[in-house]
Design an enzyme around this catalytic site. Structure first.
Site, PDB file in Angstrom:
ATOM      1  N   HIS A 165      12.931  -2.296  29.046  1.00 15.89           N
ATOM      2  CA  HIS A 165      13.851  -1.522  29.876  1.00 15.89           C
ATOM      3  C   HIS A 165      13.201  -1.196  31.212  1.00 15.89           C
ATOM      4  O   HIS A 165      13.790  -1.367  32.279  1.00 15.89           O
ATOM      5  CB  HIS A 165      14.186  -0.181  29.204  1.00 15.89           C
ATOM      6  CG  HIS A 165      15.143  -0.302  28.064  1.00 15.89           C
ATOM      7  ND1 HIS A 165      16.348  -0.917  28.175  1.00 15.89           N
ATOM      8  CD2 HIS A 165      15.069   0.148  26.789  1.00 15.89           C
ATOM      9  CE1 HIS A 165      16.980  -0.842  27.009  1.00 15.89           C
ATOM     10  NE2 HIS A 165      16.221  -0.200  26.145  1.00 15.89           N
TER      11      HIS A 165
ATOM     12  N   THR B 274      33.278  29.812  30.314  1.00 18.44           N
ATOM     13  CA  THR B 274      33.439  31.079  29.608  1.00 18.44           C
ATOM     14  C   THR B 274      32.651  32.171  30.303  1.00 18.44           C
ATOM     15  O   THR B 274      33.138  33.292  30.506  1.00 18.44           O
ATOM     16  CB  THR B 274      32.938  30.934  28.154  1.00 18.44           C
ATOM     17  OG1 THR B 274      33.474  29.740  27.617  1.00 18.44           O
ATOM     18  CG2 THR B 274      33.345  32.105  27.318  1.00 18.44           C
TER      19      THR B 274
ATOM     20  N   ASP C  40      21.964   0.680  23.041  1.00 18.91           N
ATOM     21  CA  ASP C  40      22.077  -0.124  24.264  1.00 18.91           C
ATOM     22  C   ASP C  40      23.314  -0.998  24.197  1.00 18.91           C
ATOM     23  O   ASP C  40      24.077  -1.102  25.151  1.00 18.91           O
ATOM     24  CB  ASP C  40      20.862  -1.049  24.418  1.00 18.91           C
ATOM     25  CG  ASP C  40      19.569  -0.279  24.503  1.00 18.91           C
ATOM     26  OD1 ASP C  40      19.624   0.894  24.870  1.00 18.91           O
ATOM     27  OD2 ASP C  40      18.516  -0.861  24.192  1.00 18.91           O
TER      28      ASP C  40
ATOM     29  N   HIS D  81      10.048  -2.959  23.521  1.00 16.79           N
ATOM     30  CA  HIS D  81      11.455  -2.685  23.799  1.00 16.79           C
ATOM     31  C   HIS D  81      11.586  -1.746  25.004  1.00 16.79           C
ATOM     32  O   HIS D  81      12.281  -2.039  25.969  1.00 16.79           O
ATOM     33  CB  HIS D  81      12.094  -2.062  22.551  1.00 16.79           C
ATOM     34  CG  HIS D  81      13.552  -1.789  22.673  1.00 16.79           C
ATOM     35  ND1 HIS D  81      14.504  -2.516  22.004  1.00 16.79           N
ATOM     36  CD2 HIS D  81      14.234  -0.867  23.388  1.00 16.79           C
ATOM     37  CE1 HIS D  81      15.702  -2.059  22.305  1.00 16.79           C
ATOM     38  NE2 HIS D  81      15.565  -1.042  23.142  1.00 16.79           N
ATOM     39  N   GLU D  82      10.858  -0.645  24.958  1.00 15.68           N
ATOM     40  CA  GLU D  82      10.951   0.324  26.057  1.00 15.68           C
ATOM     41  C   GLU D  82      10.358  -0.249  27.341  1.00 15.68           C
ATOM     42  O   GLU D  82      10.893  -0.045  28.429  1.00 15.68           O
ATOM     43  CB  GLU D  82      10.253   1.642  25.696  1.00 15.68           C
ATOM     44  CG  GLU D  82      10.822   2.353  24.478  1.00 15.68           C
ATOM     45  CD  GLU D  82      12.318   2.616  24.558  1.00 15.68           C
ATOM     46  OE1 GLU D  82      12.866   2.695  25.683  1.00 15.68           O
ATOM     47  OE2 GLU D  82      12.960   2.702  23.501  1.00 15.68           O
TER      48      GLU D  82
ATOM     49  N   GLY E 166      36.133  21.682  33.858  1.00 17.49           N
ATOM     50  CA  GLY E 166      34.788  21.141  33.913  1.00 17.49           C
ATOM     51  C   GLY E 166      34.291  20.767  32.539  1.00 17.49           C
ATOM     52  O   GLY E 166      34.859  21.175  31.532  1.00 17.49           O
ATOM     53  N   PRO E 167      33.224  19.971  32.507  1.00 18.99           N
ATOM     54  CA  PRO E 167      32.677  19.535  31.218  1.00 18.99           C
ATOM     55  C   PRO E 167      32.142  20.720  30.408  1.00 18.99           C
ATOM     56  O   PRO E 167      31.925  21.799  30.958  1.00 18.99           O
ATOM     57  CB  PRO E 167      31.545  18.578  31.616  1.00 18.99           C
ATOM     58  CG  PRO E 167      31.305  18.794  33.053  1.00 18.99           C
ATOM     59  CD  PRO E 167      32.502  19.421  33.642  1.00 18.99           C
TER      60      PRO E 167
HETATM   61  P1  ADP Z   1      31.754  26.427  28.781  1.00 19.91           P
HETATM   62  O1  ADP Z   1      32.678  27.557  28.503  1.00 19.91           O
HETATM   63  O2  ADP Z   1      31.944  25.819  30.120  1.00 19.91           O
HETATM   64  O3  ADP Z   1      31.713  25.396  27.731  1.00 19.91           O
HETATM   65  P2  ADP Z   1      29.795  28.479  28.547  1.00 19.91           P
HETATM   66  O4  ADP Z   1      30.303  29.392  29.580  1.00 19.91           O
HETATM   67  O5  ADP Z   1      30.101  28.820  27.140  1.00 19.91           O
HETATM   68  O6  ADP Z   1      30.279  27.001  28.833  1.00 19.91           O
HETATM   69  O7  ADP Z   1      28.245  28.325  28.747  1.00 19.91           O
HETATM   70  C1  ADP Z   1      27.338  28.383  27.711  1.00 19.91           C
HETATM   71  C2  ADP Z   1      26.058  29.034  28.130  1.00 19.91           C
HETATM   72  O8  ADP Z   1      25.375  28.245  29.093  1.00 19.91           O
HETATM   73  C3  ADP Z   1      26.266  30.353  28.815  1.00 19.91           C
HETATM   74  O9  ADP Z   1      26.341  31.376  27.894  1.00 19.91           O
HETATM   75  C4  ADP Z   1      25.022  30.467  29.688  1.00 19.91           C
HETATM   76  O10 ADP Z   1      23.951  30.974  28.968  1.00 19.91           O
HETATM   77  C5  ADP Z   1      24.729  29.048  30.046  1.00 19.91           C
HETATM   78  N1  ADP Z   1      25.220  28.707  31.385  1.00 19.91           N
HETATM   79  C6  ADP Z   1      26.151  27.769  31.656  1.00 19.91           C
HETATM   80  N2  ADP Z   1      26.370  27.685  32.972  1.00 19.91           N
HETATM   81  C7  ADP Z   1      25.590  28.599  33.554  1.00 19.91           C
HETATM   82  C8  ADP Z   1      25.374  29.010  34.906  1.00 19.91           C
HETATM   83  N3  ADP Z   1      26.023  28.446  35.933  1.00 19.91           N
HETATM   84  N4  ADP Z   1      24.496  29.991  35.134  1.00 19.91           N
HETATM   85  C9  ADP Z   1      23.848  30.579  34.111  1.00 19.91           C
HETATM   86  N5  ADP Z   1      24.002  30.252  32.835  1.00 19.91           N
HETATM   87  C10 ADP Z   1      24.853  29.264  32.540  1.00 19.91           C
END
Ligand code: ADP
Length: 688
Positions: free
Chosen positions: A469, A249, A541, A465-466, A242-243
């Protein structure tokens, strides 16, 4: 991906293993200082200098007992007979040195060889007895001249010292010393069972599918017997895809927290070092440590740093080290059985570039997608991060979720934190909606620059400009509806922005893309229509539509002239090559088609704005006085959008109203993605 999270308890991080304090560094430093000290204080005993001729005279007088040549020093040391020392001439010459046993005098010579020649010839010519001559024959002595030796060694010592210092720095060691000797050690930060990970699934909002998949792993870690007794095999690894900032984490930690097992966390790039073989050694060490702590979870963030497809790239041998690392990771993963109790969770936002060997059964065979949250997900994440805040009654997580299309969890966590800080700065007792709104604006556009000096002319340009858009989007069927348009300067480059609420969709038709291009060009077109001049304010843009136009032509096969061809390389295989997959002729055609497309879009936008000149003026004037306009303001000013279909935003708001009527009705909303157009402004100074 940063942990912008003040709400969730952070496990106490131990010092990463393998970074002890560096005693060795201090020892080397002490040695260098000692050597310099010895050099300074151990200069030669001071002997009285005489000339060579004087020496000959002394020999003839029978005063000399011994002559010694110090090799490599171009120096001759002369010891006098004890009876000669009584002579008055020597009293003066020798001073206190007279009372020692010698040597007493020194003669500086040009070369050892010529001195020996001269002195031997001289001895032969004297009337001394053969015994005397023999005793005076110069005796070579090899005295280590400490000074010289040190001077010879010093550069080498300094060089090694410097090398050592640099190496420890590069190996990422804390103090000098530690890292070099632990270079093959894993740098996994260990969150061990003593101070358990306190994050659980409750702290992860949304992502229900992912939780479900992972709960099996949790269950296994808790009751491994239940599975192994039946002969079942639990997956060894799961890949979270995922992004950035979507909670990968966090999810991995929550798994460890739920199962209350130790959590090893490190990033793929930690394996990659400049030294060959280090990555592989680190992998082995990591697994060794993990086995000791099993059952446990190893989390490898950004696994694409090591896990890229092997054997690719135009530079042969360039990726050997990474390949070794990957191989040893694969070997280790195969090496432990599922009963060992080690589960590897990896995260990546580019699963397409990963080596297929990693995704084979028995390795990361489970891919779990952790997507950017939809509107319900965002609401849930807001709620999680609002828990520790003192909120005003009117704060509505749902409303905030509608205003933050495209935000990932990390950004939402940031917004909540920022809102709390803003409220504190404003001396409020509780965080209210205004704080949240300002925090969102800040997250989108950077800091509000209240006192950024903008000349009235510039402000007018930005307003038109805005407004350009906004008007273009309003009157084009497929363009995304506007959420808000602002001309409050923010950040370093943005003078204003318009925020849209795109419908979540996976397929776009040509006309939709074309409408979107027109909308993006609306800013510049308005400038030309109104002022007859264009400015640098359309940078972002133009960047966006150039990318869009090239993708339409070369990737999606949406251009008649180029036809149904796609030069997209989903595996990223030609990453390092400098060649294009098409001929020069096609390249020329592509460029021409892209230009044609953009020109058409611009012309269309200009024509539209000319016919809607009145609306454009109205909006721009209103913007100049109010600075921020919302969708409802637009309806008041220029009427409803002339298209029957309700927009995603309206759909959502309608649903919301329904929901408040029938409380328990499930809403599954169209996901919404953010897209904001931030107008970068360059050369502000020259313009101002
Ligand atoms: P990734 O590892 O996907 O880049 P992280 O797990 O490091 O992202 O997320 C960073 C922070 O964003 C987390 O510590 C948390 O505070 C917040 N966060 C991200 N997703 C969620 C979620 N689904 N629910 C609650 N907090 C989230």
């Amino acid at each position: 991906m940063s942990e912008n999270n003040n709400s969730l308890p952070k496990p106490k991080k131990k010092t990463p293993i393998g970074n002890g304090p560096g005693f060795q560094g201090w020892i080397i430093l002490a040695l260098i200082v000692g050597i310099i000290g010895v050099m300074l204080f151990s200069s030669n005993k001071s002997l009285s200098p005489i000339k060579y001729k004087q020496l000959e005279q002394m020999v003839e007088n029978g005063d000399v007992a011994k002559v010694a040549v110090v090799s490599d020093a171009n120096l001759v040391e002369v010891t006098l007979k004890s009876e000669a020392l009584q002579k008055s001439e020597y009293k003066k010459l020798l001073g206190n040195n007279r009372f020692t046993s010698g040597p007493h005098l020194k003669v500086e010579i040009i070369s050892e060889l010529s001195f020996m020649n001269d002195f031997n010839n001289f001895l032969k010519s004297t009337n001394l007895t053969e015994d005397e001559k023999a005793s005076l024959y110069p005796e070579p002595i090899h005295r280590e001249n400490i000074m010289n030796t040190l001077l010879n060694w010093l550069p080498l010592i300094l060089f090694f010292g410097l090398m050592y210092f640099l190496m420890t720095r590069m190996a990422g060691g804390g103090g000098p010393g530690g890292a070099l000797f632990n270079i093959g050690k894993s740098r996994a930060a260990l969150f061990d069972a003593d101070n358990k990970v306190k994050i659980t699934f409750k702290d992860v909002a949304g992502l229900d599918e992912a939780k479900e998949e992972l709960s099996e792993i949790v269950d296994f870690l808790k009751k491994p017997k239940k599975y192994t007794e039946l002969g079942g095999k639990i997956p060894k690894g799961a890949l979270l895809v995922g992004p950035p900032g979507t909670g990968k984490t966090l999810m991995a930690k929550a798994v460890a927290g739920e199962a209350s097992v130790p959590f090893f966390s490190l990033s793929g790039s930690d394996f990659v070092e400049m030294f060959v073989g280090v990555g592989a050694a680190r992998v082995r060490d990591l697994f060794k440590q993990a086995k000791e702590k099993a059952p446990c979870i190893i989390f490898i963030d950004e696994i694409d740093a090591v896990g890229r497809l092997r054997g690719r790239g135009a530079m042969p041998g360039g990726n050997d080290e990474r390949e070794n690392t990957l191989n040893s990771l694969l070997v280790e993963m195969d090496g432990f059985g599922s009963e060992t109790g080690i589960i590897i969770i990896a995260a990546s936002n580019r699963p397409d570039v990963l080596d297929p060997a990693l995704l084979r059964p028995g390795r990361f065979d489970r891919q779990i997608s952790v997507d950017a949250p939809d509107i319900n997900g965002r609401e849930a994440i807001f709620k999680v991060h609002m828990r520790p805040l003192k909120l005003a009654k009117e704060v509505d997580a749902k409303k905030l979720a509608t205003q933050t299309p495209g935000f990932a969890g990390a950004e939402i966590a940031n917004v909540c934190n920022e809102a709390a800080l803003l409220a504190a700065r404003r001396n409020k007792k509780e965080v209210d909606m205004k704080d949240f709104q300002d925090a969102i604006d800040r997250e989108i556009g950077g800091l509000e620059k209240k006192n950024k000096l903008i000349s009235p002319e510039e402000k007018e340009i930005v307003a038109f400009h805005e407004a350009g858009h906004a008007v273009t989007g309003w009157f084009l069927e497929h363009a995304n509806p506007l959420v808000k348009v602002s001309i409050v300067p923010r950040g370093i480059a943005a003078l204003g922005y318009a925020q849209y609420l795109p419908k979540e969709q996976y397929l776009y038709r040509t006309e939709q893309l074309f409408d979107e291009m027109c909308m993006a060009l609306g800013g510049r077109a308005a400038e030309e229509v109104v002022f007859g001049k264009i400015s640098t304010g359309a940078l972002s843009d133009l960047e966006k539509i150039t990318k869009m136009a090239y993708s339409m032509v070369t990737i999606y096969g949406l251009n008649e002239e180029i036809g149904n061809l796609s030069f997209y390389d989903s595996k990223g295989q030609s990453e390092y090559s400098f060649t294009k997959p098409y001929s020069d002729d096609t390249a020329r055609k592509i460029d021409a088609e892209v230009k044609k497309l953009v020109d058409q879009a611009y012309l269309r936008t200009k024509e539209l704005l000319m016919t809607r000149r009145e609306e454009l003026n109205k909006l721009a004037q209103e913007l100049l006085s109010k600075e921020i306009l919302y969708q409802s303001d637009l309806v008041d000013l220029i009427g409803q959008r002339p298209f029957d279909k309700p927009t995603a935003y309206q759909e959502f708001m309608d649903k919301k109203e329904e929901e408040t009527v029938t409380e328990d009705e499930e809403t599954k909303e169209d996901e919404s993605k953010a897209e904001e157009i931030v107008d970068a402004e360059e050369n502000k100074e020259t313009e101002a």
